[in-house]
Design a protein around this motif. Structure first.
Motif, mmCIF file in Angstrom:
data_model
loop_
_atom_site.group_PDB
_atom_site.id
_atom_site.type_symbol
_atom_site.label_atom_id
_atom_site.label_comp_id
_atom_site.label_asym_id
_atom_site.label_seq_id
_atom_site.Cartn_x
_atom_site.Cartn_y
_atom_site.Cartn_z
ATOM 1 N N ALA A 413 0.834 -1.209 0.000
ATOM 2 C CA ALA A 413 0.000 0.000 0.000
ATOM 3 C C ALA A 413 0.865 1.254 0.000
ATOM 4 N N THR A 414 1.920 1.239 0.825
ATOM 5 C CA THR A 414 2.732 2.448 0.921
ATOM 6 C C THR A 414 3.651 2.606 -0.282
ATOM 7 N N THR A 415 4.121 1.466 -0.828
ATOM 8 C CA THR A 415 4.943 1.557 -2.036
ATOM 9 C C THR A 415 4.119 2.179 -3.159
ATOM 10 N N ALA A 416 2.877 1.705 -3.250
ATOM 11 C CA ALA A 416 1.989 2.237 -4.287
ATOM 12 C C ALA A 416 1.791 3.731 -4.101
ATOM 13 N N ALA A 417 1.785 4.163 -2.831
ATOM 14 C CA ALA A 417 1.545 5.581 -2.549
ATOM 15 C C ALA A 417 2.836 6.375 -2.488
ATOM 16 N N GLY A 418 3.988 5.675 -2.666
ATOM 17 C CA GLY A 418 5.269 6.360 -2.677
ATOM 18 C C GLY A 418 5.724 6.853 -1.315
#
Ligand SMILES: Nc1ncnc2c1ncn2[C@@H]1O[C@H](COP(=O)(O)OP(=O)(O)OP(=O)(O)O)[C@@H](O)[C@H]1O
Ligand SMILES: [Mg+2]
Length: 503
Positions: A413-418
């Motif tokens: 989730a956080t990777t997707a959100a950078g």
């Protein structure tokens, strides 16, 4: 209960009087299995448990007013001696039901929502006549007969919860109290391990409708295919409830408010009415419709059904209890029990109720899932890890699959959100993240900030440690969900967060 002399109790249970028991002494109830619950006129049923032997409390029970002991060996007190106390209890309950031909027995089963539905339905039947329904989950081979034995000559309805921990269990319970109406809510994944698959769970739950007479009514959830199929297994008339057009009793225009409470139009073949639930969670609609359908079959006007549904508050503890602390922290205590379906329902409600706020959850590994336990617990972890939480606390043993699932989902989730992710692995509570003074930092922004941020994930040993951890994290306005299997006792976490308030 209907008063019974000891001679009759011995006859019903094929027992023998002992300890100078007077055959004419009359038991007026309650029938109890806990010596502390004895009242004058009681029958105390002595069970031999793993830790305590009820027979050791015989004298104490008599002193508290018990007329006699139902026992499996002679005790120093008047007793009815039987080979099997549970079987004797069932026989007594069955005789009691047989002596009450005017009482209508309504059985409720399903994987999730039995207690909630039973409580709703008991309110509804209470509008017609005196109703017996247990508070809580008295749904097994002991709770069921004990509940039935509370009925007396004035009882019109017995609303009973039937649980299956294996095939044949529900059938046995329906023999004690033959139901005229059988309500089946859903077939989920609770106790998957014992059953070995959903088909087997459906088979077990369907024993309720198989027990219905031709003159009875099966109340089935049209939205659950496994439940729908049960129509072919009953001689009784079938009525459906659900969200779809094909359900006779249905909910239309369902709206969920910011607190996660649903309102809807209750449609029946003879009119409709507005329902505004005080219960939390969209899943409560399913339970409300089931109770409404049974009430409708009993001939109650839809306006009265809607009124009762709209006034109902949780009656049995720790099921979606929502409390606001003075500092604006909202605590959802759903710690009564958990399975994959009720976890999903709880997280869905939490998303609504906690929208725009920093959200924290305390969960624990699910149990009784058999071979599928690691996979389903990893799935639970992924559910929690992708829920946009500020922090997740996993309490208790067997947490590894949950933690791994949660880390993977939070990272994705956080990777997707950078957003950079916290280091992998289980964090011990003493190393836990401390909320930065002033409210900035990894969870950034004011409460209500929203947006993607890494979910802090920690593992703690128990309910107390979870509360201690949360207390370090929480700021005014946050929202907390607490939910785990019964054995974890996570209601303790909620009690500690709410300052020991027993409410
Ligand atoms: N229809 C439903 N679908 C999914 N989850 C539900 C539903 N109804 C209740 N729940 C959730 O399931 C949990 C247990 O609810 P409830 O006690 O009413 O069910 P139960 O079937 O009696 O459970 P048990 O088998 O433990 O006695 C609660 O967390 C509740 O919020
Ligand atoms: Mg229950």
């Amino acid at each position: 209960m209907i008063p019974l002399p000891l001679a009759r109790i011995a006859e019903i249970t094929s027992g023998a009087l002992s300890g100078m028991a007077d055959p004419r002494a009359v038991v007026r109830g309650p029938v109890v299995i806990d010596s502390r619950a004895v009242e004058p006129g009681s029958l105390f049923v002595a069970f031999r448990g793993a830790r305590v032997d009820g027979h050791d409390y015989a004298a104490q029970a008599i002193r508290a007013g018990a007329v006699a002991i139902l026992a499996t060996r002679p005790v120093e007190a008047p007793a009815v001696i039987v080979p099997d106390a549970a079987a004797a209890l069932a026989e007594l309950a069955a005789a009691q039901v047989a002596a009450l031909p005017d009482a209508t027995v309504i059985g409720v089963t399903g994987s999730a929502g039995k207690t909630t539905t039973k409580d709703l339905l008991a309110r509804i039947t209470g509008r017609i006549g005196p109703t017996i329904a247990p508070v809580g989950s008295f749904n097994n081979e002991l709770g069921h007969p004990l509940t039935v034995l509370r009925a007396d000559a004035g009882t019109r309805f017995m609303v009973l919860e039937l649980a299956a921990r294996n095939l044949g269990h529900i059938k046995d319970l329906t023999r004690i109290a033959p139901p005229q109406i059988g309500v089946v809510l859903n077939v989920g994944t609770a106790h998957l391990g014992v059953f070995g698959g959903k088909e087997a769970i459906a088979k077990a739950k369907g024993e309720l409708v198989e027990a219905l007479p031709r003159t009875g009514v099966a109340v089935l959830n049209a939205d659950d295919p496994h439940v729908r199929e049960m129509a072919s297994r009953t001689d009784a008339r079938v009525t459906y409830f659900g969200r779809g057009e094909d359900a006779a009793i249905r909910a239309e225009n369902v709206v969920v408010d910011v607190r996660g409470r649903a309102s809807f139009t209750l449609r029946t073949p003879s009119g409709s009415a507005h329902v505004s639930l005080k219960l939390y969670g969209a899943h409560a609609v399913e339970n409300a419709l089931a109770a409404a359908a049974a009430g409708y079959e009993l001939g109650l006007p839809v306006a009265i059904i809607a009124e009762e549904l709209s006034q109902a508050t949780p009656r049995s503890r720790w099921r979606m209890e929502v409390t606001d602390r003075a500092d604006g922290v909202t605590v959802i205590n759903d710690a009564y029990n958990a399975n994959p379906d009720s976890m999903r329902a709880a997280f869905e409600t939490f998303e609504v109720l906690g929208r725009g706020r920093r959200r924290f959850a305390v969960i624990a590994a699910l149990r009784e899932l058999g071979d599928e336990a690691p996979a389903l617990n990893a799935e639970l972890g992924r559910l929690a890890g992708s829920a946009g939480l500020a922090g997740l606390i996993v309490a208790g043993p067997d947490a590894e699959p949950v933690l791994q699932g949660a880390h993977a989902a939070a990272q994705a989730a956080t990777t997707a959100a950078g957003v950079p992710q916290q280091p992998q692995g289980v964090q011990e509570p003493q190393q836990a993240w401390q909320p930065p003074a002033g409210g900035t930092g990894p969870f950034g922004g004011p409460p209500g900030g929203g947006g993607a941020h890494p979910t802090r994930i920690v593992h703690v040993p128990d309910a107390e440690a979870a509360a201690a951890e949360l207390n370090r994290w929480l700021r005014p306005g946050d929202a907390v969900l607490i939910k785990g299997p019964r054995a974890m006792g996570l209601e303790r976490t909620a009690e500690l967060l709410l300052g020991g308030a027993a409410q």
